[in-house]
Design an enzyme around this catalytic site. Structure first.
Site, mmCIF file in Angstrom:
data_model
loop_
_atom_site.group_PDB
_atom_site.id
_atom_site.type_symbol
_atom_site.label_atom_id
_atom_site.label_comp_id
_atom_site.label_asym_id
_atom_site.label_seq_id
_atom_site.Cartn_x
_atom_site.Cartn_y
_atom_site.Cartn_z
ATOM 1 N N GLY A 110 7.416 25.448 8.515
ATOM 2 C CA GLY A 110 7.697 24.465 7.474
ATOM 3 C C GLY A 110 8.979 23.712 7.785
ATOM 4 O O GLY A 110 9.094 22.505 7.524
ATOM 5 N N SER A 111 9.930 24.405 8.388
ATOM 6 C CA SER A 111 11.222 23.789 8.690
ATOM 7 C C SER A 111 11.090 22.652 9.689
ATOM 8 O O SER A 111 11.602 21.543 9.452
ATOM 9 C CB SER A 111 12.179 24.836 9.269
ATOM 10 O OG SER A 111 12.334 25.925 8.395
ATOM 11 N N TYR A 137 13.614 24.127 -1.488
ATOM 12 C CA TYR A 137 13.792 24.757 -0.183
ATOM 13 C C TYR A 137 12.791 24.126 0.772
ATOM 14 O O TYR A 137 11.597 24.343 0.657
ATOM 15 C CB TYR A 137 13.562 26.272 -0.247
ATOM 16 C CG TYR A 137 13.906 26.963 1.047
ATOM 17 C CD1 TYR A 137 15.192 27.437 1.290
ATOM 18 C CD2 TYR A 137 12.952 27.115 2.056
ATOM 19 C CE1 TYR A 137 15.519 28.045 2.494
ATOM 20 C CE2 TYR A 137 13.268 27.722 3.261
ATOM 21 C CZ TYR A 137 14.550 28.183 3.471
ATOM 22 O OH TYR A 137 14.875 28.785 4.662
ATOM 23 N N VAL A 241 3.961 23.784 1.747
ATOM 24 C CA VAL A 241 4.126 24.907 2.670
ATOM 25 C C VAL A 241 3.816 26.257 2.016
ATOM 26 O O VAL A 241 3.051 27.049 2.562
ATOM 27 C CB VAL A 241 5.540 24.896 3.296
ATOM 28 C CG1 VAL A 241 5.824 26.185 4.060
ATOM 29 C CG2 VAL A 241 5.693 23.692 4.221
ATOM 30 N N THR A 296 8.193 22.593 22.948
ATOM 31 C CA THR A 296 7.263 22.916 24.032
ATOM 32 C C THR A 296 5.947 23.535 23.575
ATOM 33 O O THR A 296 4.879 23.115 24.016
ATOM 34 C CB THR A 296 7.940 23.875 25.032
ATOM 35 O OG1 THR A 296 9.190 23.301 25.410
ATOM 36 C CG2 THR A 296 7.073 24.090 26.256
HETATM 37 C C1 LIG Z 1 9.194 28.519 3.437
HETATM 38 C C2 LIG Z 1 9.201 27.103 3.084
HETATM 39 C C3 LIG Z 1 9.584 26.134 4.014
HETATM 40 C C4 LIG Z 1 10.082 26.498 5.381
HETATM 41 O O1 LIG Z 1 9.110 27.138 6.118
HETATM 42 P P1 LIG Z 1 9.524 28.064 7.374
HETATM 43 O O2 LIG Z 1 8.247 28.565 7.892
HETATM 44 O O3 LIG Z 1 10.418 29.145 6.829
HETATM 45 O O4 LIG Z 1 10.233 27.200 8.327
HETATM 46 C C5 LIG Z 1 9.486 24.811 3.644
HETATM 47 N N1 LIG Z 1 9.060 24.457 2.432
HETATM 48 C C6 LIG Z 1 8.687 25.362 1.510
HETATM 49 C C7 LIG Z 1 8.198 24.887 0.182
HETATM 50 C C8 LIG Z 1 8.748 26.712 1.797
HETATM 51 O O5 LIG Z 1 8.396 27.617 0.878
#
Ligand SMILES: *Cc1c(COP(=O)(O)O)cnc(C)c1O
Length: 438
Positions: A110-111, A137, A241, A296
């Protein structure tokens, strides 16, 4: 503390630890985790929603085995592969969009997905401002933190031109208005004055603010916000996410709001436990420039195959309606089992994304101490879940989508017992002292 947990302490960096109790996992099947020593734990978190099909789902095992037995390279950067293309095609088909011409970007998390959006939208639109919600977040990399508003990241450098506004929370409402109207007026005023709407590139939206406290927006709020954004040509970015892909009881959580975002971000549950994320957006944006945002192993066929298995299993096993049905059962069991607990301030959620807000019975203020002791006690009693929220006081349940009705009942009983035990002082300060959580 078990031997494995001791070795973890000695070998693994704390930089990436967010620990709530000394959980030490040696295996798992379905919705169960096997702890070192053999004890079974009911997994009501699914590793923050990532293990969407539970642990060791046959479809995942078969797909990954197939992908590895004739491995089509390891990347999409300098050559394509079938699973990556098929995944992109499937996401385009499953995701409603305003634009006839759309493309998919594949990442690991998600990041990196949100970071890519935060970089490409200003670059492609020439607009420098970004809006997001406090409490949001969107990730743990510099670029994703820079558009987030979560209190756990207060020290992070924010994007230049970032404007944060409160998330609509009817339990703790902005200007005492649970409808969210006062907040919309506030946003409109900002766009007309200090944060000119025609300078704003995009607005990051969580359709349920998960890490901010599992907050469900009031009905109609996001639809009206989308209209305001459309008026100024601000692109809406829906961060699905954690709560997307069946978890909310609809395939996309934004469908509850009757909105069609410009850009949709997927992660966590998409890979069923393997690292993969995706962004779906209009071609003019997603084809802005070659080699603009890449790593990559992006588009590697193993993770893409895992995501395909997740999407196909959601369809084959009817997991969208199942999340709705079992979520309803789990929520009503929680409400029933905690009805006599004055510490339970609010139970909310959609489908299998459920939050339980804990408060002090004297003054209804957030009770973070009770939350940390409750999740610790629940682990002792045999269930795994954590807490979220700007005040660290909301228990969050995001179990595997395959949770059964019996497991939902057991989970609710453990949760209620854990609150009761923790509230009566059964967990000592010293026991939880080293588990800082967040
Ligand atoms: C967890 C989360 C992210 C980040 O995802 P990662 O897999 O930890 O990088 C982004 N947005 C939301 C809403 C999340 O819950």
């Amino acid at each position: 503390m078990t031997p494995l947990y001791e070795r973890d302490r000695a070998a693994l960096s704390s930089l990436q630890k967010l620990r709530f109790f000394p959980l030490s996992v040696t295996g798992g099947a379905g919705c169960l985790l096997i702890e070192e020593g053999g004890r079974e734990l009911l997994d009501l978190s699914a590793s923050w929603g990532a293990a969407s099909l539970g642990h060791g789902h046959p479809a995942m095992r078969a797909t990954i085995e197939r992908a590895l037995s004739n491995q089509a390279g390891a990347s999409i950067l300098s050559g394509t592969n079938e699973p990556a293309v098929e995944l992109a095609e499937m996401l385009l088909k499953l995701t409603p969009g305003k634009d006839d011409h759309r493309r998919v970007w594949l990442g690991h998390s998600g990041s990196d997905a949100n970071e890519t959006v935060a970089r490409v939208v200003p670059a492609a639109t020439g607009r420098s401002r970004i809006m997001a919600f406090s409490g949001a977040y969107h990730g743990g990399t510099q670029g994703s933190m820079s558009v987030s508003g979560h209190s756990a990241q207060e020290g992070a450098t924010k994007a230049e031109g970032l404007t944060l506004v409160p998330y609509p929370d009817s339990f703790r409402p902005f200007e005492n208005d649970p409808t969210g109207d006062a907040l919309l007026t506030h946003i409109e005023r900002l766009l007309a004055t200090s944060c000119p709407g025609d300078e704003v590139a995009c607005f990051f939206i969580e359709p349920i603010q998960a890490d901010g406290g599992l907050i469900v927006p009031p009905e109609g709020f996001l639809a009206r916000l989308s209209e305001i954004c459309a008026h100024y040509g601000i692109l809406t970015v829906c961060d699905e996410v954690k709560v997307g892909l069946a978890r909310s009881g609809l395939l996309h959580c934004f469908e509850h709001e009757r909105i069609v975002p410009d850009i949709v971000v997927f992660g966590k549950g998409l890979g069923g436990g393997l690292p993969i994320s995706a962004v779906v957006g209009p071609s003019w944006l997603m084809d802005h420039a070659p080699a603009f945002s890449m790593q990559t192993l992006h588009g590697n066929p193993v993770c893409a195959s895992a995501a395909l298995a997740v999407l196909k299993t959601i369809q084959a096993e009817g997991l969208v309606s199942r999340a709705q049905e079992v979520g309803r059962i789990l929520t009503s069991h929680i409400a029933g089992a905690t009805a006599q607990q004055p510490e339970v301030g609010h139970i909310r959620g959609r489908g299998l994304a459920i939050g339980v807000e804990l408060i002090r019975k004297e003054d209804a203020e957030p009770d973070a101490d009770l939350a940390r002791k409750t999740v610790y006690r629940a682990w002792q009693l045999g269930a795994v879940f954590y807490y979220v929220g700007m005040n660290s006081n909301v228990l969050e349940l995001t179990p595997p989508l395959i949770l059964t009705e019996n497991e939902a009942e057991t989970g609710a009983q453990i949760l209620a017992q854990a609150i009761k035990d923790a509230a009566s002082g059964m967990v000592g300060d010293d026991e939880v002292a080293e588990f800082t959580g967040w």
